[in-house]
Design a protein around this motif. Structure first.
Motif, PDB file in Angstrom:
ATOM      1  N   ARG A 161       1.044  -1.389  -0.106  1.00 26.90           N
ATOM      2  CA  ARG A 161      -0.587   0.090  -0.339  1.00 26.90           C
ATOM      3  C   ARG A 161       1.427   1.298  -0.035  1.00 26.90           C
ATOM      4  O   ARG A 161       0.255   1.984  -0.233  1.00 26.90           O
ATOM      5  N   PHE A 162       2.092   1.290   0.476  1.00 26.31           N
ATOM      6  CA  PHE A 162       2.876   2.308   0.326  1.00 26.31           C
ATOM      7  C   PHE A 162       4.147   2.483  -0.562  1.00 26.31           C
ATOM      8  O   PHE A 162       4.266   1.479  -1.661  1.00 26.31           O
ATOM      9  N   GLN A 163       3.821   4.304  -1.526  1.00 26.43           N
ATOM     10  CA  GLN A 163       4.857   4.708  -1.632  1.00 26.43           C
ATOM     11  C   GLN A 163       6.125   4.394  -0.986  1.00 26.43           C
ATOM     12  O   GLN A 163       6.334   5.227   0.087  1.00 26.43           O
ATOM     13  N   THR A 164       7.436   4.074  -1.461  1.00 30.45           N
ATOM     14  CA  THR A 164       8.186   4.229  -0.614  1.00 30.45           C
ATOM     15  C   THR A 164       9.348   5.441  -0.996  1.00 30.45           C
ATOM     16  O   THR A 164       8.990   5.767  -2.567  1.00 30.45           O
ATOM     17  N   TYR A 165      10.194   6.172  -0.321  1.00 34.67           N
ATOM     18  CA  TYR A 165      10.589   7.133  -0.512  1.00 34.67           C
ATOM     19  C   TYR A 165      12.066   7.255   0.272  1.00 34.67           C
ATOM     20  O   TYR A 165      11.857   6.821   1.182  1.00 34.67           O
ATOM     21  N   GLU A 166      13.154   6.069  -0.545  1.00 31.30           N
ATOM     22  CA  GLU A 166      14.244   6.293  -0.489  1.00 31.30           C
ATOM     23  C   GLU A 166      15.139   7.929   0.222  1.00 31.30           C
ATOM     24  O   GLU A 166      15.630   8.403  -0.535  1.00 31.30           O
ATOM     25  N   LEU A 167      14.856   7.882   1.240  1.00 34.40           N
ATOM     26  CA  LEU A 167      15.675   9.592   1.767  1.00 34.40           C
ATOM     27  C   LEU A 167      17.098  10.055   1.659  1.00 34.40           C
ATOM     28  O   LEU A 167      17.889   9.632   1.998  1.00 34.40           O
ATOM     29  N   PRO A 168      17.769  10.879   0.670  1.00 32.23           N
ATOM     30  CA  PRO A 168      18.875  11.136   0.727  1.00 32.23           C
ATOM     31  C   PRO A 168      19.959  12.137   1.487  1.00 32.23           C
ATOM     32  O   PRO A 168      19.123  12.162   1.974  1.00 32.23           O
ATOM     33  N   GLN A 169      20.810  11.358   1.980  1.00 30.77           N
ATOM     34  CA  GLN A 169      21.631  11.825   2.719  1.00 30.77           C
ATOM     35  C   GLN A 169      22.435  13.125   2.634  1.00 30.77           C
ATOM     36  O   GLN A 169      21.882  14.086   1.413  1.00 30.77           O
ATOM     37  N   ALA A 217      25.274  21.014   2.634  1.00 29.38           N
ATOM     38  CA  ALA A 217      23.680  20.959   4.645  1.00 29.38           C
ATOM     39  C   ALA A 217      24.405  20.920   5.544  1.00 29.38           C
ATOM     40  O   ALA A 217      24.063  21.778   6.848  1.00 29.38           O
ATOM     41  N   ILE A 218      25.009  19.774   5.718  1.00 29.16           N
ATOM     42  CA  ILE A 218      25.589  20.030   6.645  1.00 29.16           C
ATOM     43  C   ILE A 218      26.527  21.428   7.758  1.00 29.16           C
ATOM     44  O   ILE A 218      26.850  21.473   8.525  1.00 29.16           O
ATOM     45  N   GLN A 277      36.903  26.202   9.756  1.00 27.00           N
ATOM     46  CA  GLN A 277      36.502  24.162  10.164  1.00 27.00           C
ATOM     47  C   GLN A 277      35.067  23.387   9.641  1.00 27.00           C
ATOM     48  O   GLN A 277      35.501  22.450   9.002  1.00 27.00           O
ATOM     49  N   TYR A 278      34.538  24.723   9.151  1.00 24.37           N
ATOM     50  CA  TYR A 278      33.634  23.701   9.127  1.00 24.37           C
ATOM     51  C   TYR A 278      33.345  22.527   7.929  1.00 24.37           C
ATOM     52  O   TYR A 278      32.293  21.608   8.157  1.00 24.37           O
ATOM     53  N   PRO A 279      34.269  22.883   6.360  1.00 24.09           N
ATOM     54  CA  PRO A 279      33.766  22.228   5.321  1.00 24.09           C
ATOM     55  C   PRO A 279      34.036  21.330   5.627  1.00 24.09           C
ATOM     56  O   PRO A 279      34.277  19.580   5.267  1.00 24.09           O
ATOM     57  N   GLU A 280      35.770  21.599   6.428  1.00 26.00           N
ATOM     58  CA  GLU A 280      36.397  19.964   6.975  1.00 26.00           C
ATOM     59  C   GLU A 280      35.335  19.292   7.349  1.00 26.00           C
ATOM     60  O   GLU A 280      35.883  17.766   7.996  1.00 26.00           O
ATOM     61  N   LEU A 281      34.899  19.555   8.973  1.00 30.90           N
ATOM     62  CA  LEU A 281      34.268  18.605   9.368  1.00 30.90           C
ATOM     63  C   LEU A 281      33.133  18.078   8.587  1.00 30.90           C
ATOM     64  O   LEU A 281      32.756  17.149   9.007  1.00 30.90           O
ATOM     65  N   ALA A 282      32.291  18.661   7.637  1.00 30.18           N
ATOM     66  CA  ALA A 282      31.182  18.569   7.008  1.00 30.18           C
ATOM     67  C   ALA A 282      32.084  16.917   6.716  1.00 30.18           C
ATOM     68  O   ALA A 282      31.265  15.950   6.582  1.00 30.18           O
ATOM     69  N   ARG A 283      33.002  17.178   5.669  1.00 30.73           N
ATOM     70  CA  ARG A 283      33.347  15.423   4.553  1.00 30.73           C
ATOM     71  C   ARG A 283      33.878  15.235   5.940  1.00 30.73           C
ATOM     72  O   ARG A 283      34.073  13.737   5.652  1.00 30.73           O
ATOM     73  N   CYS A 284      34.458  14.914   7.222  1.00 34.28           N
ATOM     74  CA  CYS A 284      34.882  13.642   8.153  1.00 34.28           C
ATOM     75  C   CYS A 284      33.537  13.289   8.882  1.00 34.28           C
ATOM     76  O   CYS A 284      33.214  12.239   9.131  1.00 34.28           O
ATOM     77  N   ASN A 285      32.002  13.937   8.230  1.00 37.64           N
ATOM     78  CA  ASN A 285      31.199  13.432   9.567  1.00 37.64           C
ATOM     79  C   ASN A 285      30.861  12.348   8.282  1.00 37.64           C
ATOM     80  O   ASN A 285      31.025  12.248   7.101  1.00 37.64           O
ATOM     81  N   ASP A 286      29.545  11.719   9.398  1.00 36.86           N
ATOM     82  CA  ASP A 286      29.067  10.008   8.520  1.00 36.86           C
ATOM     83  C   ASP A 286      27.465  10.746   8.011  1.00 36.86           C
ATOM     84  O   ASP A 286      27.132   9.302   7.171  1.00 36.86           O
ATOM     85  N   SER A 287      27.936  11.418   7.101  1.00 35.78           N
ATOM     86  CA  SER A 287      26.279  12.064   5.760  1.00 35.78           C
ATOM     87  C   SER A 287      25.387  11.326   6.797  1.00 35.78           C
ATOM     88  O   SER A 287      24.252  11.716   5.801  1.00 35.78           O
ATOM     89  N   THR A 288      25.192  11.906   7.915  1.00 37.46           N
ATOM     90  CA  THR A 288      24.140  12.261   8.775  1.00 37.46           C
ATOM     91  C   THR A 288      23.724  13.887   9.761  1.00 37.46           C
ATOM     92  O   THR A 288      24.412  13.942  10.323  1.00 37.46           O
ATOM     93  N   PHE A 289      22.787  13.704   9.978  1.00 36.00           N
ATOM     94  CA  PHE A 289      22.381  15.059  10.712  1.00 36.00           C
ATOM     95  C   PHE A 289      22.992  14.594  12.379  1.00 36.00           C
ATOM     96  O   PHE A 289      23.207  15.275  12.857  1.00 36.00           O
ATOM     97  N   ASN A 306      24.146  12.866  13.774  1.00 32.94           N
ATOM     98  CA  ASN A 306      25.969  13.028  14.270  1.00 32.94           C
ATOM     99  C   ASN A 306      26.708  14.067  14.431  1.00 32.94           C
ATOM    100  O   ASN A 306      26.791  14.462  15.490  1.00 32.94           O
ATOM    101  N   VAL A 307      25.652  14.892  13.892  1.00 34.38           N
ATOM    102  CA  VAL A 307      26.160  16.401  14.252  1.00 34.38           C
ATOM    103  C   VAL A 307      25.475  16.948  15.366  1.00 34.38           C
ATOM    104  O   VAL A 307      26.447  17.486  16.489  1.00 34.38           O
ATOM    105  N   VAL A 308      24.012  16.581  15.657  1.00 32.47           N
ATOM    106  CA  VAL A 308      23.083  16.865  16.667  1.00 32.47           C
ATOM    107  C   VAL A 308      24.363  16.472  18.435  1.00 32.47           C
ATOM    108  O   VAL A 308      24.696  17.155  18.895  1.00 32.47           O
ATOM    109  N   GLU A 309      24.542  14.742  17.685  1.00 31.29           N
ATOM    110  CA  GLU A 309      25.731  14.122  19.562  1.00 31.29           C
ATOM    111  C   GLU A 309      26.679  14.900  19.740  1.00 31.29           C
ATOM    112  O   GLU A 309      26.752  14.488  20.836  1.00 31.29           O
ATOM    113  N   ASN A 310      27.568  15.429  18.558  1.00 35.02           N
ATOM    114  CA  ASN A 310      28.484  15.638  19.110  1.00 35.02           C
ATOM    115  C   ASN A 310      28.579  16.812  19.249  1.00 35.02           C
ATOM    116  O   ASN A 310      29.465  17.354  20.341  1.00 35.02           O
TER     117      ASN A 310
END
Length: 745
Positions: free
Chosen positions: A248-256, A261-262, A281-293, A295-299
């Motif tokens: 019944r569901f249409q699935t939507y794969e959420l992009p990272q 955006a980070i 330093q934000y661009p370098e932090l974004a590159r080393c982040n695991d592509s999730t929001f 992980n940013v919040v928990e850090n």
């Protein structure tokens, strides 16, 4: 000689908190304790009636707070973080809205930490402002099928249903029990959330117009399990088993989120905190982040709690690594954090509420130790849980947080003390009492029937207090609930083999709710087990008089009639059940047995054929079919049927023997011997196979082996000696002196 200590032990067990306070010198707590003690024993709160959904009326100003929670003053609460478009040149909310308008049911999929709930909430907020009522499924609530439009919803008929984090909800739902269903509670007894969700939404679409119903849901799609031996988040959804729902569901794969955006999230959020950071330093932090929001919040949470600056060296690159490091840090700070994490783990395994009081009490139980150690643990756990609530939000565990500790608690090792603990808590806390029935059901599933029975007895004691002042309509619902508990108790007693007590429990349920058809049915099954077949039939009659389309009752009624030799009546009963559900393999199988006893072999085979169309791996049907074909002289077909049985039960000595007999009758003697040998491989003292081999060797004129196998058969069953005297299969060796000696001694 130490009986005088028993009252002291019991007093300490029941008043542990008071005594610990007294021993610590906290004398003012004595006055508070006695005030609480008097109040608690004079009053009992009546539980509020529950509705599974949080109703958010149109144009609400607090939708994000009600869905995402969080403190208004916390800049790191999800709802307070500025929303970011995760991918350039794409508007995710509008994409989701288009999918929802076109398909009406949308499931957002993504790995942990991508922000699935936030995206769904943003869409819900937009539709809510356009006039849609949002119905958010609350944690731990029972979702049932409405008989009519619930009054809690109001008059608006534009309804957006919001189901968040379906993986864990569905995995835990297989053994959920309705606390107060308006219909027969038995009908919801074993129904997983996947089925209830589909049925409930279909019903809402009937009560409204389908175009007035929208469904937005989120789920994790990781195929790998972080906990060896446990299902992955994806497996918890059981996609294949419940395809009717998922289709019944249409699935939507959420992009990272992309790095931009980070970076934008850091720029908008860090300035609202006390964290020191350099934007360069934000661009370098974004590159080393695991592509999730996430992980940013928990850090940022960690850095804020530890008063550390945001730098590349201080930043943890992955969410998984973050959880593991934070767990280790908590244990280093307070060693009893292990017990607190394990307590949350244990409570989650039993689907019990993660409240402070349940976590503290469970952690103290797990810590164990002697009296003085327990006293020390009491204060350490209290200090540690204050820290974990503040720093780790331990009472609202997030995906992967508790798993980060490594090995899961072996729940069965703690069932006895844990059951005692939950029962003690239920005595004092009404919000634990409501979960007691569900806890009992989980114990029942673990085959811990004695403990389950204790929970049920306690529930029956407490419910008389809960509903003392209820109005007539609510009292009716209460009585249905009490009937269900008696029904459940009957099930547990039946599992314990205490059948007379089980029947007495079923009688109690029926006396409270005479229309409880499933109780009548289970009562009939218990009566069959006791051999009281006439009473069982009467109980099944009562079940079908209430619910005429109850095909299981018709089927078991037929089985009882068959056992009494009332075969034609039995077939009529089976036929009635099959009229209701033609695809019932058990009904066709039992019908076949009745036909066999009447000697109607062709019809018997036809019944088994129907069974096997529905359930191709029903080896009992294949076996009985083989017998019937053998009796009709259809030997090749019989052998083919026995071969099917052996695909599923290759170690069944009787089937190998019967196959050998069919081969023997076809004159395929060497194949028959091989089949008899297989029977003896699995049961060496199976005398029928020894005799079958002797007959084969007799016809083959192999005197030595014929005598040897016949000797084995006679040793195991002397009756074969008399049978062999006139068995023409031994005519080829009858004149041999050794044969004469064997049959005449």
């Amino acid at each position: 000689m130490f009986n005088f200590l028993q009252p002291i032990v019991e007093f300490y067990s029941n008043n542990k908190e008071f005594i610990n306070n007294l021993l610590s010198g906290a004398f003012p707590a004595i006055v508070c304790y006695f005030g609480w003690f008097i109040w608690a024993h004079r009053q009992r709160r009546i539980p509020e009636k529950t509705f599974a959904f949080e109703v958010i009326t149109p144009k609400s100003q607090d939708l994000m707070r009600r869905i995402l929670g969080g403190n208004d003053n916390d800049p790191l609460a999800d709802r307070n973080i500025v929303y970011q478009q995760r991918v350039a040149n794409r508007h995710i909310r509008k994409e989701l809205q288009r999918q929802l308008e076109e398909h009406r049911w949308v499931l957002i999929l993504g790995r942990t930490g991508l922000g699935k709930t936030r995206e769904a909430a943003e869409l819900a907020k937009h539709l809510n402002q356009e006039g849609w009522t949002v119905l958010y499924l609350k944690l731990g609530e029972w979702l049932d099928i409405p008989a009519a439009m619930p009054r809690e919803i109001g008059t608006n008929r534009k309804l957006l249903f919001f189901f968040d984090d379906l993986n864990q909800k569905m995995y835990a739902s297989g053994h959920e029990i309705s606390p107060e269903a308006e219909k027969s509670l038995a009908e919801r007894f074993r129904v997983a959330l996947q089925e209830r969700l589909l049925q409930a939404l279909n019903k809402y679409e009937e009560l409204c117009e389908p175009t007035e119903i929208r469904v937005i849901a989120t789920a994790r799609n990781e195929r790998h399990s972080e906990d060896p031996g446990k299902p992955s988040p994806w497996e918890k959804l059981q996609w294949d088993k419940y395809s009717k729902l998922w289709n019944r569901f249409q699935t939507y794969e959420l992009p990272q989120p992309e790095d931009d955006a980070i970076i934008a999230m850091l720029a908008a959020t860090v300035s609202e905190t006390q964290i020191k950071a350099e934007a360069e330093q934000y661009p370098e932090l974004a590159r080393c982040n695991d592509s999730t929001f996430r992980n940013v919040v928990e850090n940022l949470h960690r850095l804020q709690n530890e008063s550390l600056p945001l730098t590349v060296n201080n930043y943890r690159h992955t969410l998984k690594d973050t959880w593991e490091r934070r767990y280790k840090k908590a244990v280093e700070k307070y060693s009893v954090s292990r017990d607190i994490y394990d307590a949350v783990d244990l409570l989650q395994q039993f689907d019990l509420p993660v409240y402070r009081l349940t976590v503290e009490a469970t952690a103290r139980m797990l810590a164990a130790g002697n009296f003085w150690w327990r006293l020390w643990y009491y204060w350490q756990i209290r200090r540690a849980i204050n820290y974990l609530i503040s720093a780790e939000r331990i009472l609202e565990p997030r995906d992967g947080q508790i798993e980060a500790k490594g090995k899961q608690v072996e729940a069965e090792e703690f069932i006895l003390p844990f059951t005692r603990l939950i029962l003690r808590l239920a005595e004092k806390h009404q919000k634990i009492q409501i979960s007691l029935l569900k806890f009992g059901w989980n114990l029942n599933n673990l085959k811990r029937y004695q403990e389950a029975l204790r929970c049920l007895n306690k529930t029956l004691t407490l419910t008389s207090v809960w509903f003392a002042d209820y109005k007539p309509d609510d009292l009716k619902k209460h009585n249905q609930g009490i009937a269900f508990i008696w029904y459940f108790k009957g099930n547990v007693l039946e599992n314990l083999g205490r059948l007379e007590e089980a029947i007495a429990a079923y009688d109690q349920a029926i006396s409270i709710n005479p229309e409880y058809h499933e109780v009548c049915y289970n009562r009939g099954l218990a009566l069959i087990s006791l051999g009281r077949l006439e009473q069982a039939i009467a109980s099944f009659d009562q079940a079908v008089s209430i619910k005429p389309d109850y095909y299981e009752a018709w089927n078991n009624r037929g089985a009882a009639l068959c056992s009494l030799g009332r075969l034609n009546e039995a077939i009529t009963s089976f036929d009635q059940g099959l009229t209701i559900k033609r695809e019932d393999p058990d009904g066709w199988y039992n019908r076949g047995i009745a036909l066999r006893n009447l000697g109607r072999l062709e019809e018997e085979i036809a019944s088994y054929d129907q069974t096997l169309k529905i359930k191709a791996d029903d080896y009992k049907a294949w076996n009985n079919r083989g017998y019937a074909l053998f009796s009709l002289g259809k030997l090749k077909e019989a052998i083919a049927s026995f071969d099917q049985v052996l695909k599923y039960t290759p170690d069944d000595h009787e089937v190998w023997n019967n196959r050998g007999c069919a081969l023997f009758s076809l004159g395929r003697l060497n194949e028959a011997i091989a089949s008899f040998d297989q029977a003896l491989k699995f049961k060496l003292n199976f005398h029928q196979a020894w005799y079958g081999k002797a007959r084969c060797y007799g016809l083959l004129r192999n005197i030595d082996l014929a005598i040897e196998n016949l000797q084995q058969a006679i040793n195991l069953n002397p009756e074969w000696q008399e049978i062999a005297k006139t068995d023409t299969d031994f005519d080829n060796i009858r004149e041999d002196q050794r044969f004469q000696d064997l049959i005449s001694y």
